[in-house]
Write a protein that holds these residues in place. Structure first.
Motif, mmCIF file in Angstrom:
data_model
loop_
_atom_site.group_PDB
_atom_site.id
_atom_site.type_symbol
_atom_site.label_atom_id
_atom_site.label_comp_id
_atom_site.label_asym_id
_atom_site.label_seq_id
_atom_site.Cartn_x
_atom_site.Cartn_y
_atom_site.Cartn_z
ATOM 1 N N SER A 219 -2.060 -21.718 50.754
ATOM 2 C CA SER A 219 -2.716 -22.583 50.776
ATOM 3 C C SER A 219 -2.473 -24.142 50.513
ATOM 4 O O SER A 219 -3.550 -25.142 50.136
ATOM 5 C CB SER A 219 -2.605 -21.894 48.616
ATOM 6 N N GLU A 220 -1.596 -24.060 51.292
ATOM 7 C CA GLU A 220 -0.773 -25.954 51.441
ATOM 8 C C GLU A 220 -1.990 -26.383 52.700
ATOM 9 O O GLU A 220 -2.035 -27.286 52.228
ATOM 10 C CB GLU A 220 0.179 -25.564 52.137
ATOM 11 N N VAL A 221 -2.499 -25.449 53.368
ATOM 12 C CA VAL A 221 -3.118 -26.395 54.415
ATOM 13 C C VAL A 221 -4.499 -27.089 53.594
ATOM 14 O O VAL A 221 -5.273 -27.859 53.622
ATOM 15 C CB VAL A 221 -3.118 -25.290 55.276
ATOM 16 N N PHE A 222 -5.226 -25.497 52.363
ATOM 17 C CA PHE A 222 -6.186 -25.639 52.521
ATOM 18 C C PHE A 222 -6.209 -27.218 50.877
ATOM 19 O O PHE A 222 -6.638 -28.329 50.798
ATOM 20 C CB PHE A 222 -6.873 -24.643 51.121
ATOM 21 N N ALA A 251 -10.242 -27.169 56.552
ATOM 22 C CA ALA A 251 -9.168 -26.294 56.761
ATOM 23 C C ALA A 251 -9.690 -25.353 57.633
ATOM 24 O O ALA A 251 -8.352 -24.745 58.361
ATOM 25 C CB ALA A 251 -9.229 -26.376 55.159
ATOM 26 N N ILE A 252 -10.623 -24.677 58.043
ATOM 27 C CA ILE A 252 -10.748 -23.397 58.496
ATOM 28 C C ILE A 252 -9.885 -23.903 59.772
ATOM 29 O O ILE A 252 -10.247 -23.080 60.223
ATOM 30 C CB ILE A 252 -11.671 -22.625 58.362
ATOM 31 N N ASP A 253 -11.416 -24.838 60.596
ATOM 32 C CA ASP A 253 -10.730 -25.569 62.064
ATOM 33 C C ASP A 253 -9.234 -24.973 61.958
ATOM 34 O O ASP A 253 -8.991 -25.606 63.342
ATOM 35 C CB ASP A 253 -11.818 -27.118 61.812
ATOM 36 N N THR A 254 -8.755 -25.740 60.999
ATOM 37 C CA THR A 254 -6.977 -26.580 61.505
ATOM 38 C C THR A 254 -6.454 -25.284 61.687
ATOM 39 O O THR A 254 -5.940 -25.239 62.623
ATOM 40 C CB THR A 254 -6.661 -27.315 60.257
ATOM 41 N N LEU A 255 -6.995 -24.448 60.988
ATOM 42 C CA LEU A 255 -5.935 -23.193 60.519
ATOM 43 C C LEU A 255 -6.964 -22.213 61.784
ATOM 44 O O LEU A 255 -5.472 -21.541 62.766
ATOM 45 C CB LEU A 255 -5.983 -22.468 59.245
ATOM 46 N N ALA A 256 -8.130 -22.381 62.707
ATOM 47 C CA ALA A 256 -7.909 -22.033 63.507
ATOM 48 C C ALA A 256 -7.520 -22.129 64.928
ATOM 49 O O ALA A 256 -7.447 -21.697 66.099
ATOM 50 C CB ALA A 256 -10.229 -21.790 64.002
ATOM 51 N N GLN A 257 -7.167 -23.672 65.314
ATOM 52 C CA GLN A 257 -6.584 -24.031 65.681
ATOM 53 C C GLN A 257 -5.228 -23.543 66.104
ATOM 54 O O GLN A 257 -4.870 -23.153 67.120
ATOM 55 C CB GLN A 257 -6.884 -26.086 65.902
ATOM 56 N N LEU A 476 -16.644 -10.350 45.769
ATOM 57 C CA LEU A 476 -17.113 -11.465 46.334
ATOM 58 C C LEU A 476 -16.160 -12.044 47.159
ATOM 59 O O LEU A 476 -15.798 -12.800 48.413
ATOM 60 C CB LEU A 476 -17.693 -12.288 45.621
ATOM 61 N N ARG A 477 -15.380 -12.807 46.420
ATOM 62 C CA ARG A 477 -13.596 -12.637 47.001
ATOM 63 C C ARG A 477 -13.155 -11.984 48.326
ATOM 64 O O ARG A 477 -12.761 -12.769 49.372
ATOM 65 C CB ARG A 477 -12.498 -12.556 45.919
ATOM 66 N N THR A 478 -13.160 -10.366 48.322
ATOM 67 C CA THR A 478 -12.732 -9.758 49.175
ATOM 68 C C THR A 478 -13.603 -10.141 50.793
ATOM 69 O O THR A 478 -12.909 -10.833 51.625
ATOM 70 C CB THR A 478 -12.794 -8.166 49.013
ATOM 71 N N GLN A 479 -14.828 -10.474 50.460
ATOM 72 C CA GLN A 479 -15.507 -10.832 51.814
ATOM 73 C C GLN A 479 -14.800 -12.069 51.877
ATOM 74 O O GLN A 479 -15.324 -12.103 53.582
ATOM 75 C CB GLN A 479 -17.127 -10.395 50.944
ATOM 76 N N GLN A 480 -15.457 -12.628 51.074
ATOM 77 C CA GLN A 480 -14.784 -14.174 51.088
ATOM 78 C C GLN A 480 -13.345 -13.848 51.835
ATOM 79 O O GLN A 480 -14.036 -14.942 53.169
ATOM 80 C CB GLN A 480 -14.475 -15.003 50.430
ATOM 81 N N ILE A 481 -12.830 -13.601 51.451
ATOM 82 C CA ILE A 481 -10.589 -13.955 52.480
ATOM 83 C C ILE A 481 -11.363 -12.691 54.089
ATOM 84 O O ILE A 481 -10.747 -13.554 55.238
ATOM 85 C CB ILE A 481 -10.225 -13.085 51.338
ATOM 86 N N ASN A 482 -12.004 -12.083 54.086
ATOM 87 C CA ASN A 482 -12.141 -11.134 55.309
ATOM 88 C C ASN A 482 -12.981 -11.947 56.367
ATOM 89 O O ASN A 482 -12.862 -12.509 57.309
ATOM 90 C CB ASN A 482 -13.790 -9.888 54.995
ATOM 91 N N LEU A 483 -14.027 -13.007 55.732
ATOM 92 C CA LEU A 483 -14.918 -13.757 56.655
ATOM 93 C C LEU A 483 -13.865 -14.885 56.678
ATOM 94 O O LEU A 483 -14.469 -15.592 58.109
ATOM 95 C CB LEU A 483 -16.038 -15.145 55.838
ATOM 96 N N ILE A 484 -13.422 -15.396 55.847
ATOM 97 C CA ILE A 484 -12.240 -16.685 56.577
ATOM 98 C C ILE A 484 -11.620 -16.079 57.242
ATOM 99 O O ILE A 484 -10.278 -16.883 58.712
ATOM 100 C CB ILE A 484 -11.275 -17.096 54.970
ATOM 101 N N VAL A 485 -10.734 -15.059 57.633
ATOM 102 C CA VAL A 485 -9.858 -14.692 58.736
ATOM 103 C C VAL A 485 -10.377 -14.335 59.958
ATOM 104 O O VAL A 485 -9.870 -14.444 60.463
ATOM 105 C CB VAL A 485 -9.122 -12.975 57.863
ATOM 106 N N LYS A 486 -12.353 -14.240 59.968
ATOM 107 C CA LYS A 486 -12.368 -14.075 61.233
ATOM 108 C C LYS A 486 -12.409 -15.340 61.306
ATOM 109 O O LYS A 486 -11.907 -15.100 62.642
ATOM 110 C CB LYS A 486 -13.473 -13.157 60.845
ATOM 111 N N ALA A 487 -12.671 -15.813 60.866
ATOM 112 C CA ALA A 487 -12.720 -18.010 61.660
ATOM 113 C C ALA A 487 -11.360 -17.876 61.714
ATOM 114 O O ALA A 487 -11.967 -18.738 62.575
ATOM 115 C CB ALA A 487 -13.598 -18.277 60.028
#
Lengths: 534, 313, 291
Positions: A219-222, A251-257, A476-487
């Protein structure tokens, strides 16, 4: 065989009839003498029984008969629902979540209470809410009507805390606790690659995460990019869901890197900030943790910093503010102070005398500090003593044996938390009283690291305030977390996340939620005006 | 003439009361169990009506309005519901395929041990996991099967790639099935061990004298003697085919594997509000009916194949 | 007895396999025991925890200082003993009657039984019915609803069916009534299955806490598992005092106390199994009576 089945069916039907006949009834309770009886249900002090000192004190002062129902916190909503379904409706019904209020209203269990009644009979209670957070009224509002009194927990308003292994930072040549996201990246990368613990093995990571407790997940990165990914936000004067807000892809790009560079521990999908996640920090596998909000006192022996030092005497654990992103944003999700709702059984709606009596009790507890303290923790010298009388409560108190045991104290009907609700003081005391109890030294720490502006709260405090949330949101949130983790793991790009989640959102009821959010936002100003101008 | 034939008829098919009079002790034995079933199982079953009603507590179950099949339509028209059924079936069928024979194999292996003390010690160990809740077990699995955990260390030593058990869908399913089989094996073996202890020892002695090896004895004496138990347990297990193990999945699951691990119970709880009693009851009823059909079919088939010897009813 | 080489190899493999399997199943127990005996810091150091590095009894002291523990244990023991004995009687009567050829309406009684395995009324209707029976806040709520279960009856019936009918007939000729036959002939022959059902019932009674949480409000009547859950929730008064932690957050209870509650809850029932194991020894049924 066929005959057998017919007979079975007949038995089944016959017994159903019997049961139906039996279960039709269910009646109101009446008191045997002229004193007013108040049945009182809350999920606190579950081991206590009727007749505690706190109860007697209230009964005497207000000339009422209190019938307490001390229910367990675990499965509270289930047990409460069963009680109500059986036709026994208490006068005071404690509700843990706005969605339960909405449900119990739809079942016809709860009394509607006008704002004016509360303002008139319990003005201090009313004022406390309006001063603290008028949005809290959303918790008790169903279909434009009010069904209870929103409650507070002041510690929930404090943001979380970043913890660094400063000795590791020093070992890799960094003297200062990182303040920006770039500095944080640099520090985490060095911790990952430069063997900060000097054991000659490449076995350290920058940080881990926690995807089960979604509100703590990176949450601090977001926050550094100004997003609350699972909450409703206001951006450019428009209501948006954080999953689509500006900054989410950055934020997601940063985490992915970071994941690609090995900064993020591969166990981030299973770690839990309350056990394995915490243990990774104290055990020395990660150099940084976004610690959950609980601890205020860094000197407490049970807290993470102390445990880490016990295991690694060389460790130097430093608290930190959360880092700033490219636009100067920073902070984490936080729940805000509103919590739970105190409601009234439907029979109270027609019993004005009872409603007024209950409001009188609440009002007195809010204004009479002496009574409040005695109900909460009992008499000085009998139940507790000051640690240092010259400092008062700020110096700390000690409970007299046997009340120094948590269970014994709770069984006696007491509850020492002045920041939060308790059984006989269901409405949390005012902020002034709470602050009197904050330990010396804690307030400076809070001032420095856990300022309220470091915690970002949902536009509606809790995303489940929206009427259709119960139906759509968690899925919806479960599917969203799933996608964010994939990213983050690099299986999809952040652009693909936006696209795929967009489709899921549209098909899964997200559009309805958006409409409701816009509506509620427009309505919110009216509500606040309605309650604040009284 | 007429009288005689009536008399004969009576003799051939005794009246129901005559039967009751003759066998009253057996009926008396059934009575306490039957009364308990009616009072504690059948009377609450009026609650099944909730699946067809808009249940309002204040009106009572009978007084609430009928909504017909609405709750079932809501349930089946959910986005992803087909997917959820597939997951449920996959997990529970795998659990049946691997989890059903495992206790039998374990019981047979234990039965082959000679030292009584060793046998007792092993047996006691194997049934321990039954006593731990899935919250506790899931915590331990998360540690043992973590990416930096002991199992992955072992894989590394063996020169294999590390495996992301909680993040990879296929591995996660394997982990769910594997841990469930592991947890249930020792407990499930007890009933077979009891059956094996009922086998006449002289049969083994006779076989040894006839020169039959240990393996032959297992296949010709041990297994045939526990076949009735095996079939009974199998039919009973079929009733649970749509219960893929809510408690286990709920505790082991995380959002990255929801695509393969979402089962009916987790889905109903998460996607539909936990307080939607109508849909919840409808989902339960759906599972019960499927289970009932399977049990009945398996029972009929068994009866047909075994001349009404081995079915459960 | 002479053994072939193949059999020897099999024996060795069998022992190795069972040892490995037993180790994996023993491990969770060792892990919890070791955590419960560790200091709080040691417990959160991560790792395998096969044995405690520095033994600390703090967690157990925390659990045992609760006054209500004895009464909660007494309730659990009451429900386990009474529930097992009554349940055993009801189950074996039902199973035995279903195993007998002569029993009237056997199909009906079997169907009624199996049906309950698959269909139930749900949580709230069950609560409403128990309320009508005046079983709320009543210790019998632990025992009566669990008197009979389809699984146990059917498993016991399978065993009773394997007892040859000739024994009955011989006894009947001697003038024995059905109950006498059951207690004097059937029960002694069926010890393995009776002990198995007793184990199933005892373990089910010992482990069930949901009924206590939902149907009991009186603190004098709760079972030990529910009390232990409370201890987890209320363990650390010094932290709750003065808002150092949020009292709603049970996660702050140290993992050592949590582990100690697990051990305290399961240890007594674990002892039950070795006690009944002797009934599983091979050749319980004496050849002669197999007829």
């Amino acid at each position: 065989m066929a005959i057998t089945m017919k007979r079975t069916t007949a038995i089944l039907l016959a017994s159903s009839m019997l049961a139906a006949a039996l279960s039709g009834c269910g009646g109101a309770q009446k008191s045997s003498d002229d004193k007013m009886t108040i049945t009182w249900l809350a999920p606190y002090n579950q081991g206590a029984s009727e007749g505690t000192n706190a109860e007697k004190l209230l009964e005497e002062q207000f000339n009422v008969e209190i019938k307490p129902l001390f229910y367990p916190k675990q499965n509270y909503n289930d047990k409460k629902t069963m009680l109500l379904a059986g036709g026994e409706i208490p006068d005071i019904i404690y509700e843990m979540d706005p969605s339960y209020v909405a449900n119990d209203v739809s079942q016809g269990f709860l009394a509607q209470v006008d704002y004016s009644a509360i303002a008139e009979k319990a003005p201090s209670v009313y004022e406390n809410i309006n001063n603290e957070e008028p949005k809290a009224w959303l918790y008790s509002r169903v279909d434009g009507k009010n069904y209870g009194i929103p409650n507070f927990n002041y510690t929930n308003q404090l943001g979380r805390l970043g913890l660094w292994r400063a000795d590791w930072l020093k070992n890799v040549g960094i003297d200062k606790i990182p303040e920006t996201i770039d500095e944080m990246h640099d520090a985490l990368l060095k911790i990952t690659t430069q063997d900060p613990d000097g054991n000659g093995k490449n076995d350290t990571y920058g940080m881990s995460g926690d995807i089960s407790n979604w509100h703590t997940m990176f949450s601090e990165v977001f926050g550094a990019y100004g997003v609350l990914p699972y909450n409703w936000m206001k951006q450019n004067d428009k209501v948006v869901y954080g999953g689509f807000a500006d900054g989410i892809t950055d934020a997601i790009d940063t985490l992915a890197q970071w994941y690609k560079e090995g900064i993020i521990h591969p166990d981030f999908t299973t770690d839990n900030v309350f056990d394995s996640g915490k243990d990774k920090f104290s055990g020395g596998s990660v150099g940084y943790i976004n610690q959950n909000g609980g601890y205020i006192d860094p000197n407490d022996t049970g807290c993470l910093a102390a445990v880490t030092k016990q295991l690694h005497p060389e460790a130097d654990v430093k608290s930190s503010k959360f880092v700033k992103g490219p636009n100067g944003d920073s902070g984490t999700q936080c729940w805000g102070s509103p919590c739970h709702i105190v409601c009234f059984g439907v029979q109270v709606e027609k019993d004005e005398a009872k409603l007024n009596k209950i409001l009188e009790i609440f009002e007195t507890l809010m204004t009479d500090d002496e009574l409040l303290k005695e109900v909460k923790i009992g008499k000085e010298g009998e139940i507790w003593n000051y640690r240092d009388a010259s400092k008062g409560f700020a110096g700390g108190i000690e409970f007299v044996s046997p009340y120094d045991d948590g269970t014994q104290l709770a069984n006696a009907g007491y509850d020492p938390s002045f920041n939060a609700p308790s059984f006989f003081v269901p409405l949390t005391p005012s902020r002034t009283v709470y602050e009197e109890f904050v330990l010396e030294g804690q307030d400076e720490f809070i001032e420095e690291y856990k300022q309220a502006e470091n915690g970002h709260t949902d536009l509606f405090i809790k995303p489940d305030v929206l009427p259709s949330s119960a139906k759509y949101f968690e899925n919806l949130r479960t599917q969203q977390i799933n996608l964010i983790v994939k990213a983050i793991k690099g299986e999809i790009t952040s652009a693909q996340y936006l696209e795929q989640f967009g489709t899921i959102w549209k098909n899964g009821g997200g559009t309805t939620l958006e409409e409701e959010a816009a509506e509620l936002n427009a309505e919110m100003d009216t509500i606040i005006e309605e309650v604040c101008t009284r | 003439m007429k009288n005689i034939s009536e008399l004969q008829l009576k003799n051939d098919r005794p009246g129901i009361f005559t039967i009751y009079k003759k066998h009253w002790p057996l009926l008396l034995m059934l009575l306490p169990g039957f009364a308990a079933l009616v009072l504690f199982n059948y009377v609450p079953m009026f609650g099944i009506l909730i699946a067809f009603k808009d249940y309002k507590f204040m009106k009572g179950i009978i007084g609430s309005e009928w909504v017909g099949m609405e709750h079932f339509i809501t349930l089946f028209s959910q986005q992803n519901f087909g997917h959820v059924i597939t997951n449920t079936l996959w997990i529970s069928i795998m659990k049946l395929i691997f989890g059903f024979p495992m206790p039998i194999i374990l019981a047979l292996l234990l039965n082959e041990l000679r030292g009584q003390k060793f046998k007792n010690a092993v047996q006691t160990c194997t049934y321990l996991p039954h006593f731990f809740s899935w919250v506790v077990l899931a915590g331990i699995f998360k540690m043992v099967f973590a990416n930096a955990g002991p199992v992955n260390e072992l894989l590394k030593i063996l020169g294999m790639d590390s495996a992301d058990f909680f993040g990879n869908g296929g591995l996660f399913r394997g982990l769910v099935v594997g841990t469930a089989v592991w947890q249930g094996a020792g407990w499930g073996a007890i009933v077979y061990l009891a059956a094996l202890s009922g086998v006449d020892e002289t049969l083994y002695e006779a076989a040894t004298i006839d020169g039959a090896g240990r393996l032959r004895q297992v296949f010709c004496i041990s297994i045939p003697s526990i076949i009735p138990t095996i079939i009974t347990v199998f039919i009973l297990n079929l009733g649970n085919v749509l219960n893929a193990g809510y408690d286990q999945i709920y505790n082991m699951y995380n959002p990255t594997v929801y695509e393969v691990a979402d089962i009916i119970d987790t889905y109903v709880l998460r996607a539909l509000s936990a307080m939607d009693y109508g849909v919840g009851t409808a989902a339960e009823l759906f599972k019960s009916i499927i289970g009932f059909i399977l049990v009945m079919a398996a029972n009929k088939l068994t009866n047909k194949m075994s001349d009404n010897e081995l079915g459960i009813m | 007895m002479k053994r072939t080489t193949g059999e020897k190899i099999f024996n060795v493999c069998n022992i190795i396999f069972l040892l490995l399997f037993a180790f994996t199943t023993l491990y969770p127990f060792l892990y919890m025991l070791s955590i419960s005996l560790s200091s709080a810091a040691e417990a959160s150091s991560g790792g395998f925890h096969l044995y405690p590095k520095d033994v600390s009894l703090t967690a157990y002291k925390m659990v045992f200082k609760n006054d209500n523990l004895i009464i909660a244990y007494a309730n659990t023991i009451f429900r386990t003993v009474a529930g097992t004995l009554l349940g055993l009687l009801v189950t074996c009567f039902y199973g035995y009657a279903l195993a007998r050829e002569e029993t009237p309406h056997k199909r009906f009684f079997t169907t009624v039984l199996v049906f309950t395995m698959l269909f139930n009324g749900g949580k709230i209707p069950t609560y409403l019915v128990l309320k009508q029976y005046h079983l709320l806040d009543n210790r019998w709520v632990y025992i009566l609803p669990m008197l009979i279960s389809a699984y146990n009856v059917i498993v016991s019936r399978a065993f009773f069916m394997s007892i040859p009918n000739s024994l009955n007939e011989a006894a009947k000729i001697d003038g024995a009534g059905e109950f006498k036959i059951f207690f004097k002939i059937i029960v002694p022959l069926s010890k393995p299955i009776i002990m198995t059902i007793a184990l199933f019932l005892a373990v089910a009674h010992w482990n069930t806490w949901y009924d206590s949480l939902m149907y009991i409000t009186d603190n004098k009547k709760i079972v030990v598992q529910v009390l232990l859950q409370r201890i987890i929730q209320e363990s650390d008064v010094t932290l709750i005092t003065q808002g150092m932690i949020n009292p709603d957050a049970t996660e702050f209870t140290s993992s050592t106390v949590k582990a100690a509650t697990v051990i305290v809850a399961i240890l007594p029932i674990l002892i039950f199994y070795p006690f009944i194991q002797k009934y599983f020894t091979k050749g319980m049924m004496i050849g002669a009576v197999k007829g």
